[in-house]
Write a protein that holds these residues in place. Structure first.
Motif, PDB file in Angstrom:
ATOM      1  N   GLN A 372      -5.220   7.001  -1.428  1.00 14.32           N
ATOM      2  CA  GLN A 372      -3.788   7.036  -1.736  1.00 14.32           C
ATOM      3  C   GLN A 372      -2.942   6.969  -0.472  1.00 14.32           C
ATOM      4  O   GLN A 372      -1.955   6.225  -0.401  1.00 14.32           O
ATOM      5  CB  GLN A 372      -3.456   8.308  -2.518  1.00 14.32           C
ATOM      6  N   LEU A 373      -3.323   7.734   0.536  1.00 16.09           N
ATOM      7  CA  LEU A 373      -2.564   7.710   1.778  1.00 16.09           C
ATOM      8  C   LEU A 373      -2.726   6.362   2.476  1.00 16.09           C
ATOM      9  O   LEU A 373      -1.778   5.852   3.089  1.00 16.09           O
ATOM     10  CB  LEU A 373      -3.021   8.844   2.693  1.00 16.09           C
ATOM     11  N   THR A 376      -0.328   3.888   0.926  1.00 13.96           N
ATOM     12  CA  THR A 376       1.041   4.081   1.416  1.00 13.96           C
ATOM     13  C   THR A 376       1.179   3.569   2.843  1.00 13.96           C
ATOM     14  O   THR A 376       2.202   2.964   3.206  1.00 13.96           O
ATOM     15  CB  THR A 376       1.424   5.568   1.352  1.00 13.96           C
ATOM     16  N   THR A 377       0.164   3.795   3.654  1.00  6.73           N
ATOM     17  CA  THR A 377       0.186   3.294   5.032  1.00  6.73           C
ATOM     18  C   THR A 377       0.284   1.780   5.044  1.00  6.73           C
ATOM     19  O   THR A 377       1.070   1.200   5.807  1.00  6.73           O
ATOM     20  CB  THR A 377      -1.078   3.753   5.774  1.00  6.73           C
ATOM     21  N   LYS A 379       1.484  -0.124   2.687  1.00  7.37           N
ATOM     22  CA  LYS A 379       2.810  -0.502   2.189  1.00  7.37           C
ATOM     23  C   LYS A 379       3.860  -0.364   3.281  1.00  7.37           C
ATOM     24  O   LYS A 379       4.745  -1.221   3.422  1.00  7.37           O
ATOM     25  CB  LYS A 379       3.182   0.380   0.993  1.00  7.37           C
ATOM     26  N   ALA A 380       3.787   0.706   4.046  1.00 10.56           N
ATOM     27  CA  ALA A 380       4.745   0.919   5.130  1.00 10.56           C
ATOM     28  C   ALA A 380       4.633  -0.186   6.169  1.00 10.56           C
ATOM     29  O   ALA A 380       5.644  -0.696   6.678  1.00 10.56           O
ATOM     30  CB  ALA A 380       4.519   2.285   5.767  1.00 10.56           C
ATOM     31  N   MET A 706       7.732   7.312   5.974  1.00  9.66           N
ATOM     32  CA  MET A 706       7.117   6.950   4.696  1.00  9.66           C
ATOM     33  C   MET A 706       5.697   7.506   4.578  1.00  9.66           C
ATOM     34  O   MET A 706       5.313   8.075   3.551  1.00  9.66           O
ATOM     35  CB  MET A 706       7.099   5.425   4.572  1.00  9.66           C
ATOM     36  N   ILE A 707       4.922   7.373   5.662  1.00 11.67           N
ATOM     37  CA  ILE A 707       3.529   7.830   5.618  1.00 11.67           C
ATOM     38  C   ILE A 707       3.451   9.349   5.589  1.00 11.67           C
ATOM     39  O   ILE A 707       2.726   9.932   4.773  1.00 11.67           O
ATOM     40  CB  ILE A 707       2.754   7.278   6.829  1.00 11.67           C
ATOM     41  N   LYS A 710       4.270  10.840   2.278  1.00  9.52           N
ATOM     42  CA  LYS A 710       3.167  10.797   1.312  1.00  9.52           C
ATOM     43  C   LYS A 710       2.109  11.834   1.658  1.00  9.52           C
ATOM     44  O   LYS A 710       1.549  12.488   0.759  1.00  9.52           O
ATOM     45  CB  LYS A 710       2.541   9.403   1.309  1.00  9.52           C
TER      46      LYS A 710
END
Length: 872
Positions: A372-373, A376-377, A379-380, A706-707, A710
């Motif tokens: 999950q992290l 998000t990484t 995506k950032a 952002m990271i 999350k």
């Protein structure tokens, strides 16, 4: 392979096989030496003895198996396959996990009497021997499944044990030679092993072993991997046509494979290929149909099944296995793990051993990656960074960015992101800089990167050394921007600023007196220079070292030989910096960053993993006080733009190096994240480079926000401990007197002592004009950094002399003599003891000793016998 009890029939079959083979062995050996007397009894008898003395025990090694990496899905708690590495794509199965039709297909075409003979098919072997003796060319087949299994085991031994590719190739040729006398000798040894094999293992075990080891073209080994690769199904779900196709491949797997649409069977005479999609895989079809014919002849299928299967076109469903980091869920994290396996002695004593463990050892590697992290990484990175862009001012520069998150309490690496696309093809990476195999977040050993200048994120080590020396973050220092002449270094020798370089502050700020707390919030270079001048650069280096920070390219300790080192001139990996800030967040406990949680062998047995420890390297009071300062950076200082907010507090620090690199490192009590953006190569200007609607200069703030947001959602975080009272105490210092000094010198003396100076308006004083006449507060012990007001003399002042007891005229003369001309009659007091007409001065107003302007009105107070009616 476990041995099983054999039946009486099996034992008898092995015995008869041995007797029959002995006779054939006589023919084979004699034929290799003296073909003319091949059938004489003496030669045959000698051959039998020779055969009996051949080695009979064949040690069957573990199969070469892919190493598989896994990551846990935090939503389900289950591990998910990331990718695999292999020399041989193989997925071993049990006997019941192979479709019965596959057994029928392979036995019908390769060894129909498998369950009757004792390892050697005498009929087939005799036929092949006689044909070979007549032909004198290549030997015929005739090998039983047991013999083919032996050959595959011997070939794999070559690959397991060979020191290099040449040795492996020579060993392979030795194990598979099928021409002339060497071919006969190999056949003899193969037979001897096969008979012994059948005495140790059951028929089903041998058949299963063969199907799990055999090559089916390319790097596909074993029936299950072949079924999945060519048809997208497991071995248990093979159809008749699919099973016949795969059974037909084993005799010539690379020539009749069906994953080469342009053709797999090369014909040198015509320099052309057949067995292509265009010709319907004609060569493979021929072999498949042969297998179907044999199955029909052996009664394994009906005529209807035979005809229907023959009528089917071979239709591959090529399903590439997930292999290599390019096909991984997180390619740069994967590359870090692969480099760990390639370099850590936990996986083998030598580089060769470790490479074999990776590609042949069947390791099950359970990583620390948080899917999950990581998502998000990624995506950032996708949202805020370009994949290909040069930076302003340097057309040859290459923009890069990386992010890495580490669990502060364990050192587990949770995610690694990068702005580039992953490729290990040098032809691609040399031409297109949007591709790279380097792991920017790591060091050279674990990803080929040399790290990047850290800028002011490196100031953490100066602050920690300051606190370890027992100094307060509220001690006031002279943080004015100026030339700092010398810094102590007990390791390499003091650094002397021979060129009198004056390093600017960000935004060309002049600096001023302040505290380490204030310097940290403002990231004031001159303030940290002032701190470092009271420290030892060698000690700052030692702090960095014990927090796991080393030069990324060499793994050596950081260089602290100049004042620029204080500001982060060393090239460090983002992972190392994340680990350092995680240490502060973790109450001074440093946990070695690592990406592997657990490793097992193919049977599920735990294996050693790379060493990782958690060690108290900072006094908890020091860590708490440092966290207090870095918390302020994120709430009211330079890091506010990267603070994700919410209920989870974070500490952090920004860093800029010469408009070349930009950093933000932040951490909760549970997770630290470091983000870097800037020049992966070159000297471009990040402040003048724009992408995705913003400047690269601010990119790390957006990415980290952002990271870390999350990470806070997934892992939470608690309040940081309160700072230590002694390390936040108010520090008192000696305030010197500057009375009588020149104003500029007085100001410098006070500022150098750490005081803020305010110059007031001129005052009347007897001191020369421009020298300090007043100072407030006065000399003595005061709070460090107090504001001191100094007032210079205007040169018009004089001290009022004492006139008490003088007659009035004498008092006037004394005042005139001191330069006062504006004299006035003051207050009269009657005294009956005086003679009429006497007037005696009693005081002045302003009083004696007062410094007053010479033009100021001075009143003379006096006494007289009678005050009324008398003039002065």
């Amino acid at each position: 392979m476990p041995a099983k009890n054999r039946t009486v029939t099996g034992v008898l079959g092995g015995f008869l096989g041995l007797i029959g083979l002995s006779a054939i062995a006589g023919l084979l050996v004699t034929a290799t030496v003296t073909p003319a007397i091949a059938l004489t009894s003496n030669a045959a008898s000698s051959a039998i003895n020779m055969f009996d003395k051949l080695p009979s025990y064949l040690d069957i090694d573990a199969l070469m198996l892919p190493t598989t990496l896994y990551a846990k899905d935090s939503k389900t708690g289950k591990y998910v396959e990331m990718t695999s590495f292999y020399d041989q794509n193989r997925s071993p199965v049990s006997f019941d996990e192979i479709a019965p039709v596959m057994y029928d297909a392979i036995l019908s075409s390769e060894d129909p009497r498998f369950y009757q003979h004792g390892g050697i098919d005498l009929i087939g072997t005799a036929r092949a021997v006689l044909q070979n003796m007549r032909g004198g060319g290549e030997t015929q087949g005739g090998s039983s499944i047991s013999q083919q299994y032996v050959k595959n085991v011997l070939v794999q031994k070559c690959e397991w044990n060979a020191a290099d590719e040449e040795a492996a190739r020579n060993c392979f040729l030795e194990a598979t030679t099928a021409e002339g006398s060497e071919g006969y000798q190999r056949k003899l040894q193969e037979m001897r092993y096969a008979i012994a094999l059948e005495q140790r293992y059951s028929k089903n075990d041998i058949l299963l072993g063969y199907l799990n080891i055999a090559n089916f073209g390319g790097t596909n080994y074993g029936i299950d991997a072949a079924a999945k690769f060519y048809f997208g199904v497991s071995a248990a779900n093979l159809s008749l046509g699919q099973a016949a196709t795969l059974a037909g491949m084993v005799q010539n797997p690379n020539n009749i494979r069906i994953d080469q649409p342009g053709g797999s069977f090369y014909h040198p005479s015509t320099d052309s290929y057949t067995n292509s999609a265009e010709d319907g895989y004609a060569d493979t079809t021929t072999r498949r149909n042969y297998v179907l014919d044999r199955m029909l002849a052996e009664g394994k299928i009906t005529a209807e099944q035979h005809d229907a299967a023959k009528a089917e076109a071979i239709t591959p469903n090529i399903t590439q296995p997930k292999t290599g980091c390019a096909n991984s869920t997180a390619p740069y994290f994967c590359q870090y793990v692969r480099a760990t396996i390639a370099n850590d002695p936990a996986f083998g004593a030598t580089a060769e051993d470790r490479q074999k463990a990776l590609k042949q050892g069947g390791l099950q590697v359970y990583t620390s990656l948080d899917l999950q992290l990581q998502a998000t990484t990624d995506k950032a990175m996708d949202k805020y960074t370009p994949t290909k862009k040069t930076l302003a001012g340097d057309k040859n520069s290459v923009f890069g960015s990386a992010a890495v998150s580490v669990e502060a309490t364990t050192g587990r690496i949770l995610a690694i992101g990068q702005n580039t696309k992953f490729s290990e093809d040098k032809n691609v990476t040399d031409k297109d800089k949007s591709y790279s195999s380097l792991v920017y977040a790591s060091d050279y050993t674990h990803g080929g990167s040399g790290g990047f200048e850290t800028g002011s994120t490196f100031k953490i080590f100066t602050l920690l050394d300051w606190l370890e020396k027992g100094k307060s973050i509220n001690e006031v220092l002279n943080g004015r921007n100026r030339v700092f002449d010398r810094f102590e270094n007990s390791c390499e020798g003091d650094w002397v600023n021979t060129k009198k370089v004056k390093v600017p502050n960000d935004g060309k700020a002049g600096g001023g007196n302040g505290t380490p707390m204030q310097f940290t919030i403002r990231s004031l270079n001159s303030g940290f220079f002032a701190m470092a001048q009271q420290l030892d650069l060698c000690d700052i280096k030692k702090v960095a070292t014990k927090l796991g920070v080393r030069v990324a390219s060499t793994n050596e300790e950081v260089n602290m030989t100049t004042q620029f080192s204080i500001l982060g001139s060393n090239n460090i990996s983002p992972l190392a910096m994340a680990g350092a800030y995680a240490t502060v967040a973790n109450k001074g406990i440093y946990c070695t960053p690592h990406a592997i949680d657990r490793v097992t062998d193919a049977d599920g047995n735990d294996l050693p993993i790379p060493a990782s420890t958690c060690e108290q390297v900072l006094d908890p009071k020091v860590a708490a006080t440092a966290a207090y300062a870095f918390r302020a950076v994120m709430t009211s200082g330079t890091g506010t733009g990267g603070n994700p907010g919410g209920k989870v507090p974070v500490i952090g620090k920004t860093g800029t190096h010469n408009k070349k690199q930009k950093w933000l490192v932040e951490s909760s009590t549970n997770v630290a994240t470091a983000v870097w953006a800037g020049n992966a190569k070159g000297d471009g200007d990040i402040s003048r480079t724009y992408s995705n609607g913003g400047s690269v200069y601010f990119m790390p703030f957006k990415i980290n926000k952002m990271i870390q947001g999350k990470a806070n959602e997934l892992y939470g975080g608690s309040k940081f401990p309160s700072p230590d009272s002694k390390l936040t105490r108010k520090v008192y210092t000696e305030l010197p007197s500057v009375i009588g000094m020149d104003t500029s010198k007085a100001k410098k003396k006070l500022e150098d002592a750490g005081f803020t100076v305010k110059v007031g308006s001129e005052v009347d004083s007897g001191e020369p004009k421009g020298t300090i006449a007043e100072q407030s507060p006065g000399a003595g012990r005061v709070a460090g950094g107090a504001t001191v007001t100094i007032r210079p003399s205007n040169g018009n002042g004089a001290s009022i002399p004492g006139v008490n007891g003088l007659n009035y005229g004498a008092a006037e003369g004394a005042l005139h003599g001191s330069g006062f001309s504006n004299l006035q009659q003051g207050t009269c007091t009657e005294d009956s003891s005086l003679h009429p007409g006497d007037r005696i001065a009693t005081s002045t107003s302003p009083g004696e000793g007062t410094v007053a302007n010479r033009n100021a009105a001075i009143s003379i107070n006096y006494k007289a016998r009678h005050c009324g009616g008398f003039g002065p």
